[in-house]
Write an enzyme that holds these catalytic residues in place. Structure first.
Site, PDB file in Angstrom:
ATOM      1  N   GLU A 146      57.370  14.476  57.506  1.00  0.00           N
ATOM      2  CA  GLU A 146      57.840  15.043  59.058  1.00  0.00           C
ATOM      3  C   GLU A 146      57.482  14.138  59.912  1.00  0.00           C
ATOM      4  O   GLU A 146      56.674  14.655  60.906  1.00  0.00           O
ATOM      5  CB  GLU A 146      57.577  16.626  59.142  1.00  0.00           C
ATOM      6  CG  GLU A 146      58.380  17.394  58.105  1.00  0.00           C
ATOM      7  CD  GLU A 146      58.265  18.998  58.461  1.00  0.00           C
ATOM      8  OE1 GLU A 146      57.186  19.185  59.365  1.00  0.00           O
ATOM      9  OE2 GLU A 146      59.073  19.636  58.199  1.00  0.00           O
ATOM     10  N   GLU A 191      62.643  21.112  51.850  1.00  0.00           N
ATOM     11  CA  GLU A 191      61.790  22.322  52.054  1.00  0.00           C
ATOM     12  C   GLU A 191      62.440  23.211  52.223  1.00  0.00           C
ATOM     13  O   GLU A 191      63.427  23.290  53.300  1.00  0.00           O
ATOM     14  CB  GLU A 191      60.593  22.083  53.049  1.00  0.00           C
ATOM     15  CG  GLU A 191      59.505  20.982  52.426  1.00  0.00           C
ATOM     16  CD  GLU A 191      58.398  20.725  53.627  1.00  0.00           C
ATOM     17  OE1 GLU A 191      58.273  21.704  54.412  1.00  0.00           O
ATOM     18  OE2 GLU A 191      57.906  19.676  53.717  1.00  0.00           O
TER      19      GLU A 191
END
Ligand code: GAL
Length: 678
Positions: A154, A309
């Site tokens: 991220e 995710e």
């Protein structure tokens, strides 16, 4: 767009796995494999935050534990997404090389802690990352278990250290050539902010320059390019060490820190992390919201993507950790596949024992049992995905696109006026998206650098404040050649440096729309106006709809006026117009209209066109989602019910049910998949 990635030949099921947290518990590591197999897990992401375990001391690599795990997983039929560990740096490194710690916008250097907080410029950090990545690639880059590289985690945030400032100055020099050109582009004579040299320029700061919109916009562009350059650097190290496995970065929901379009040349496929707040606005609306993000991610590269995710139960960082009711995990997971994902992956496989994420949901909870509700639901998703193998590699082919441009959004939201709180840009995009979805269509998203907009039949451009890359010319020829274009208020106002156009707006398109905007009214929260249909309008609209926040006051030339304002000093002025241009039509929506307006207007104008929804003639209530994917032989249609009641569902005979129970209705949270031979 060239399709680089076809998927992995099957749908993937698994998630983030952190064996480094369990090295002192061999019995747990052994159980993990057993449990993964039982849950139909076929891939795990390894090493994401494992730097301290991989290089406990500078230059001393400790990879044996990772090798043992990769081999054991492989022997058990489980593949690996191997991560580069740059998302979290070890303490020894920050202590020895403080330059790798970020400096915030107030020019204070961070202490060690947290994660995702390294400087993207620091030569030391880059070198450390390169050495680590090369070492990983040499050891595991061609291991048969490794499917792909999971680059860092991220990416996000920015650093204002002296090294980044210098990079920013060089970046500006490259972009503008001379300081005069920059001063003109940024309009620096305003408040006497003229620069004499590039070396004087500093990044925006709340203690300094923050109102110079050109600077702020270029800083955001620079941050994206710095980050993309860092990602490129990470991937290059892997390639230099001889690994050519595909690479991805995991992206985030509606993330405003980066322009993800700038990463598509660097990575091989898109992946993203989805943590919807179910229950907050009702399942039907939330599913729309989530579906829209999936579509945005798929559209970035117009190829299959991965759900990297998601949470098997509840997170621990949202304000309240609400559990998912039975069946919701399956519906949410299959929704990703319905929108083009090749995977359902979770954070995390085994729940951490301590520290910040110890109460974050996981496939295997602290009690280590496999007869838990969550484990069984995960197992169900895994077995669903195994049954769907024929879907692997299929893609969504949308005929409708929405323009959503990150740079335009940055500029618009940073500007002062016409509403400093509540431009409601995301909602404006959602309204178009929801209306198309409710009408039964798949939807893509494009930005202004997209060079294939002629592939679509309808394009909506809500609040396209900035025009850049000659996009207005692309839109003009799109309409000229028969496309239907929908544009809203507050579009075509500034150029790519945020300088206002000095002619009628929407810039360069006033003849295409047959209107030009003269003024825009920012309305206080709670105040409303309305749009009243004109007699005999060509869409046969009969209802009055409310609008709020922004009302554009336009003058019409050749356009037909379909609706007019009902109130205020501009009552009677146009709210909705339509202009024929070339072989196409251009609609201009002047105000922030309620959803019902979009639903009706879009379905009527589509009905007048030759455009066919996913299943022509099938009427489904809002809250029952229909999406499609296809390959050379088949079209797969997904239907999901996010309502709390059962809905009748009868599809034409050529659609064969390939997933779901055979009955003529769809129950709440049920997913049905149909196949039609092409
Ligand atoms: C993600 C992150 C993961 C984990 C997860 C928890 O944003 O990538 O490492 O922290 O959130 O929901």
């Amino acid at each position: 767009m060239e399709q680089k990635f076809q998927g992995f030949g099957k749908l993937l099921h698994g998630g983030d796995y952190n064996p480094e947290q369990w090295l002192d518990y061999p019995e747990i590591l052994e159980k993990d494999i057993e449990y993964m197999k039982e849950a139909h897990i076929n891939v795990v992401s390894l090493g994401i935050f494992a730097w301290a375990s991989l290089e406990p001391e500078e230059g001393k690599y400790e990879f044996s534990w990772l090798e043992e795990r990769i081999n054991t997983l492989y022997e058990n039929g489980i593949s690996v997404f191997l991560s580069t560990p740059s998302g979290g740096k070890p303490k020894w490194m920050s202590d020895k090389y403080p330059e790798i710690l970020r400096v915030d916008e107030t020019r204070h250097r961070d202490f060690y802690g947290f994660r995702h907080n390294h400087c993207y410029t620091s030569p030391v950090y880059r070198e450390k990352v390169r050495m680590m990545n090369m070492e990983l690639a040499r050891r595991f880059g061609n291991h048969p278990a490794v499917l792909a590289w999971h680059i860092s985690n991220e990416y996000g945030g920015e650093c204002h250290c002296p090294l980044c400032q210098k990079e920013f100055q060089s970046w500006l020099k490259e972009r503008y050539g001379t300081i005069e050109a920059l001063n003109n582009a940024w309009y620096t004579r305003f408040w006497s902010h003229t620069y004499q040299s590039f070396e004087q320029i500093e990044s925006p700061s709340s203690r300094g320059e923050s109102f110079l919109h050109g600077l702020t916009l270029d800083w955001k562009r620079f941050v994206t390019e710095r980050t993309a350059d860092f990602a490129k650097w990470e991937i290059k190290a892997l390639r230099d060490a001889g690994s050519d496995k595909p690479a991805t970065i995991n992206m985030m929901y509606d993330f405003q820190g980066l322009n993800y379009h700038k990463f598509t040349d660097i990575i091989d496929f898109v992946s993203w992390d989805n943590y919807p707040v179910w229950y907050k606005k009702g399942h039907a609306l939330l599913a729309m919201d989530s579906g829209m993000q999936h579509d945005m991610m798929r559209s970035l590269m117009k190829q299959p993507f991965l759900l990297m995710e998601s949470c098997p139960t509840s997170t621990n960082w949202q304000s309240v950790s609400k559990l998912k009711e039975p069946g919701l995990l399956e519906a949410a997971s299959l929704q990703a596949v319905a929108h083009g994902s090749e995977s359902v992956l979770y954070f995390q496989i085994r729940q951490s024992r301590g520290s910040y994420e110890k109460f974050h949901g996981a496939v295997i909870a602290h009690n280590g049992r496999r007869d838990t509700r969550v484990f069984k639901e995960v197992e169900q998703v895994g077995s669903d995905l195994e049954m769907m193998i024929s879907l692997a590699g299929s893609i969504t082919k949308a005929k409708i696109a929405i323009v959503c441009d990150q740079e335009s959004r940055w500029a618009m939201e940073d500007s002062a006026g016409p509403r400093n709180k509540g431009l409601h840009y995301k909602e404006a995009v959602e309204k178009s998206y929801y209306a198309f979805r409710k009408a039964g269509f798949d939807v893509d998203f494009v930005d202004m650098e997209t060079d294939y907009i002629e592939e679509y039949q309808v394009i909506a451009a809500p609040m396209l404040y900035m025009f850049r890359c000659g996009f207005e010319k692309k839109l003009r020829s799109f309409v000229e050649n028969g496309g239907i274009l929908l544009m809203t208020y507050w579009s075509g106002i500034v150029d790519e440096t945020d300088l206002c156009y000095l002619d009628e707006v929407p810039h360069g398109l006033t003849d295409v729309f047959g209107v030009y905007s003269e003024e825009i009214d920012g309305i206080y929260d709670g105040m409303k106006n309305c749009a009243v249909p004109t007699e005999g309008n060509s869409l046969e609209l009969e209802k009055t709809y409310t609008c709020e926040y922004l009302c554009d006051l336009v003058n019409t030339g050749s356009a037909e006026v379909l609706m007019t304002y009902g109130k205020d000093f501009y009552a009677g002025k146009p709210v909705l117009t339509c202009n024929r241009y070339g072989k196409g039509k251009a609609y201009y929506i002047c105000a922030d209209m309620e959803q019902a307006f979009y639903d009706e207007v879009y379905s009527r104008l589509i009905a007048q066109s030759e455009l066919q929804p996913i299943i022509p003639g099938l009427k489904l209530p809002a809250g029952v989602e229909i999406t499609s994917r296809e390959n050379e032989q088949d079209v797969f249609v997904f239907v999901q019910n996010y309502l709390s009641e059962t809905v009748n569902l009868v599809l034409p005979g050529e659609y064969e049910l390939i997933f779901g129970e055979k009955h003529e209705e769809i129950k709440p949270l049920e997913t049905m998949i149909f196949r039609r031979k092409k």
